[in-house]
Design a protein around this motif. Structure first.
Motif, PDB file in Angstrom:
ATOM      1  N   VAL A  33      -6.006 -20.849  20.194  1.00 17.21           N
ATOM      2  CA  VAL A  33      -4.816 -21.554  19.717  1.00 17.21           C
ATOM      3  C   VAL A  33      -4.849 -23.031  20.127  1.00 17.21           C
ATOM      4  N   GLU A  34      -5.333 -23.277  21.323  1.00 18.09           N
ATOM      5  CA  GLU A  34      -5.375 -24.641  21.857  1.00 18.09           C
ATOM      6  C   GLU A  34      -6.521 -25.448  21.253  1.00 18.09           C
ATOM      7  N   GLY A  35      -7.504 -24.751  20.676  1.00 15.63           N
ATOM      8  CA  GLY A  35      -8.564 -25.440  19.953  1.00 15.63           C
ATOM      9  C   GLY A  35      -9.842 -25.674  20.719  1.00 15.63           C
ATOM     10  N   THR A  36     -10.019 -24.992  21.861  1.00 20.86           N
ATOM     11  CA  THR A  36     -11.236 -25.195  22.643  1.00 20.86           C
ATOM     12  C   THR A  36     -12.219 -24.044  22.498  1.00 20.86           C
ATOM     13  N   LEU A  37     -11.904 -23.084  21.628  1.00 16.51           N
ATOM     14  CA  LEU A  37     -12.826 -21.958  21.418  1.00 16.51           C
ATOM     15  C   LEU A  37     -13.126 -21.836  19.933  1.00 16.51           C
TER      16      LEU A  37
ATOM     17  N   LEU B 280      -1.862 -27.977  29.578  1.00 18.49           N
ATOM     18  CA  LEU B 280      -1.581 -26.589  29.205  1.00 18.49           C
ATOM     19  C   LEU B 280      -0.587 -26.061  30.226  1.00 18.49           C
ATOM     20  N   VAL B 281       0.641 -25.830  29.798  1.00 14.28           N
ATOM     21  CA  VAL B 281       1.710 -25.430  30.704  1.00 14.28           C
ATOM     22  C   VAL B 281       2.012 -23.948  30.499  1.00 14.28           C
ATOM     23  N   LEU B 282       1.858 -23.170  31.562  1.00 15.37           N
ATOM     24  CA  LEU B 282       2.057 -21.728  31.483  1.00 15.37           C
ATOM     25  C   LEU B 282       3.438 -21.358  32.019  1.00 15.37           C
ATOM     26  N   ILE B 283       4.231 -20.689  31.178  1.00 16.67           N
ATOM     27  CA  ILE B 283       5.551 -20.212  31.597  1.00 16.67           C
ATOM     28  C   ILE B 283       5.603 -18.699  31.427  1.00 16.67           C
TER      29      ILE B 283
ATOM     30  N   PHE C  72      12.169 -30.541  29.456  1.00 14.53           N
ATOM     31  CA  PHE C  72      11.756 -31.868  28.986  1.00 14.53           C
ATOM     32  C   PHE C  72      10.451 -32.287  29.649  1.00 14.53           C
ATOM     33  N   SER C  73      10.343 -32.055  30.957  1.00 13.37           N
ATOM     34  CA  SER C  73       9.134 -32.438  31.695  1.00 13.37           C
ATOM     35  C   SER C  73       7.912 -31.685  31.179  1.00 13.37           C
ATOM     36  N   MET C  74       8.069 -30.374  30.960  1.00 12.90           N
ATOM     37  CA  MET C  74       6.950 -29.554  30.496  1.00 12.90           C
ATOM     38  C   MET C  74       6.472 -29.961  29.104  1.00 12.90           C
ATOM     39  N   LYS C  75       7.419 -30.270  28.227  1.00 15.54           N
ATOM     40  CA  LYS C  75       7.081 -30.438  26.811  1.00 15.54           C
ATOM     41  C   LYS C  75       6.649 -31.839  26.427  1.00 15.54           C
ATOM     42  N   TYR C  76       7.030 -32.862  27.217  1.00 13.99           N
ATOM     43  CA  TYR C  76       6.774 -34.215  26.761  1.00 13.99           C
ATOM     44  C   TYR C  76       5.277 -34.491  26.585  1.00 13.99           C
ATOM     45  N   ASN C  77       4.448 -33.920  27.479  1.00 15.99           N
ATOM     46  CA  ASN C  77       3.001 -34.084  27.316  1.00 15.99           C
ATOM     47  C   ASN C  77       2.290 -32.756  27.553  1.00 15.99           C
TER      48      ASN C  77
ATOM     49  N   ILE D  88       1.393 -28.559  26.068  1.00 17.65           N
ATOM     50  CA  ILE D  88       1.434 -27.427  25.149  1.00 17.65           C
ATOM     51  C   ILE D  88       1.939 -26.255  25.984  1.00 17.65           C
ATOM     52  N   VAL D  89       3.136 -25.780  25.688  1.00 15.76           N
ATOM     53  CA  VAL D  89       3.789 -24.775  26.520  1.00 15.76           C
ATOM     54  C   VAL D  89       3.424 -23.378  26.027  1.00 15.76           C
ATOM     55  N   CYS D  90       2.781 -22.602  26.901  1.00 14.28           N
ATOM     56  CA  CYS D  90       2.309 -21.255  26.561  1.00 14.28           C
ATOM     57  C   CYS D  90       3.147 -20.216  27.305  1.00 14.28           C
TER      58      CYS D  90
END
Length: 435
Positions: free
Chosen positions: A431-435, A275-278, A359-364, A366-368
């Motif tokens: 959104v991420e599917g954990t709730l 989970l990548v927070l920007i 590229f680094s953030m998105k390859y593996n 979910i960019v939030c």
């Protein structure tokens, strides 16, 4: 002696294979007491290893890089599609014989179908001339494409009378609507690599990368950036695996079971993503990251903290040496962080300024995008001297206007952080599917 059905996969490097999970899900769905093992060895061992696997009672195996073509020399019979394709990815051991099949073909065909790609009459570029490319060529031809060019580092190689050209001449094929990558270039862990440059992606209608790990290779990120429809190889992998099970067990797997197993595989792959927070400085990334990591039981990585640890200076001190120096360090750190699995990553506000970071953030990941009103950000930042680029409200607004378009473009989801922090956290988890 174990009373199980034994299957497996042979290849040279298999440590990151997703195949065991697919077959285990199939065993559960069908109530089969089965095992799926990985057999990793060097090319000069192929003949002996194949014989040993047959002798220990394995019912069937899959074949991957680099043995799909060479293995034909060591099996007893081949199916009709193998005769046409010239490569094997599935072997059934029956009555003392090894019989070769190719189920890649079906996975490739179904990938085009589920993506609603019109094939007939189009022109296609296929990158690579290995065993997988042969299945792609045969499939494209059967679906109505005659105009196919193969791009190879060895253009002197001849395959099925199709034209083979080198990478330097890709510009000659701008009118070719479809592009399929069958090479391993860009596969984990060499995620920085792409078989071709971005400029060769822009003209296409559909890009298909047979790689599934990572799910967003560099070539697929090029496609998404330029609005080109694209797909990775996960659906193909699932389909070819289940077709292999049909061959080994003489059954037909219902379509509903296929969808169920694919969705399970997709969820598992997503569960491995970070989970990548920007967002802007002061938008709440660090606070949200801390709460999320505790709530989900995940490791928290703050890229700015990692930079400070690496250099032994504060962010403010590093910026005194120049922003370019800071961005170079940040790029290296984000590249390292991106190799992690299933973490919460909080990034610096300007990390999105470099394409390599995206590229680094998105390859593996979910960019939030954590979206917070600029007035609230400025109010919260009053008296904070740790923001080297933020000096005045006007400066903050300038940064916001420079970055907001990039934030919105690169994110997978936008999360509003103008209300209660719990609402923000719950929104991400839903959104991420954990709730």
């Amino acid at each position: 002696m174990k009373n199980k059905f034994n299957y497996g996969l042979i290849g040279k490097k298999l440590s990151h294979s997703f195949s065991p999970f697919i077959h285990e899900e199939f065993f559960k769905a069908q109530g089969i007491d089965g095992e799926y093992e990985l057999y990793e060895f060097e090319p000069n061992e192929l003949k002996n290893k194949l014989e040993n696997i047959k002798n220990i009672g394995v019912k069937g195996i899959n074949v991957t890089i680099p043995y799909k073509e060479d293995v034909i020399n060591y099996i007893d019979e081949i199916s009709a599609e193998v005769k046409s394709i010239g490569a094997v990815n599935t072997i059934k051991f029956e009555d003392g014989k090894a019989i070769g099949y190719n189920t890649d073909y079906f996975g490739i065909k179904e990938t085009f179908t589920i993506n609603n790609v019109k094939i007939k009459g189009k022109k296609a570029i296929v990158l690579g001339t290995g065993g997988a490319s042969k299945a792609v060529i045969t499939c494209l031809k059967d679906m109505g494409i005659e105009n196919i060019v193969l791009i190879s580092r060895n253009p002197e190689k001849v395959i099925s009378n199709y034209k083979v050209d080198n990478y330097e001449n890709l510009h000659r094929y701008k009118s070719y609507e479809l592009l399929i990558n069958t090479t391993p270039v860009g596969m984990f862990p060499l995620i920085d690599e792409s078989p071709i440059e971005e400029k060769h992606i822009k003209e296409r209608e559909f890009v298909f990368d047979l790689i599934y790990n990572p799910s967003k290779t560099r070539i697929l990120q090029y496609a998404m950036k330029n609005g080109v429809k694209c797909s990775n190889g996960l659906y193909m992998l699932v389909l070819q695996a289940l077709k292999s099970e049909e061959i080994w067990n003489d059954i037909m797997i219902p379509e509903g079971v296929v969808k169920q197993i694919f969705n399970t595989c997709l969820k598992k792959k997503n569960r491995e993503k970070n989970l990548v927070l920007i967002g802007m400085p002061g938008s709440g990334k660090s606070t949200i990251g801390g709460i999320l990591s505790k709530r989900l039981g995940l490791k928290l990585i703050d890229s700015d903290e990692m930079i400070e640890k690496k250099v032994g200076k504060s962010i403010t001190e590093i910026f005194k040496d120049g922003e370019e120096i800071f961005r170079n360090i940040e790029e290296d750190v984000l590249k390292d962080i991106s190799m992690e699995k299933r973490c919460v990553i909080s990034t610096g506000g300007g990390a999105i300024k470099r394409e390599e970071n995206i590229f680094s953030m998105k390859y593996n990941g979910i960019v939030c995008f954590i979206d917070r009103d600029i007035e609230k950000i400025f109010y919260d930042m009053q008296g904070n001297n740790q923001r080297p680029l933020v000096k005045t409200k006007e400066h903050l607004l300038k940064l916001y206007n420079e970055r907001i378009g990039i934030y919105r473009e690169v994110c997978d989801i936008t999360i509003d952080n103008n209300g209660d922090i719990e609402d923000t956290i719950n929104s991400i988890m839903k959104v991420e599917g954990t709730l």
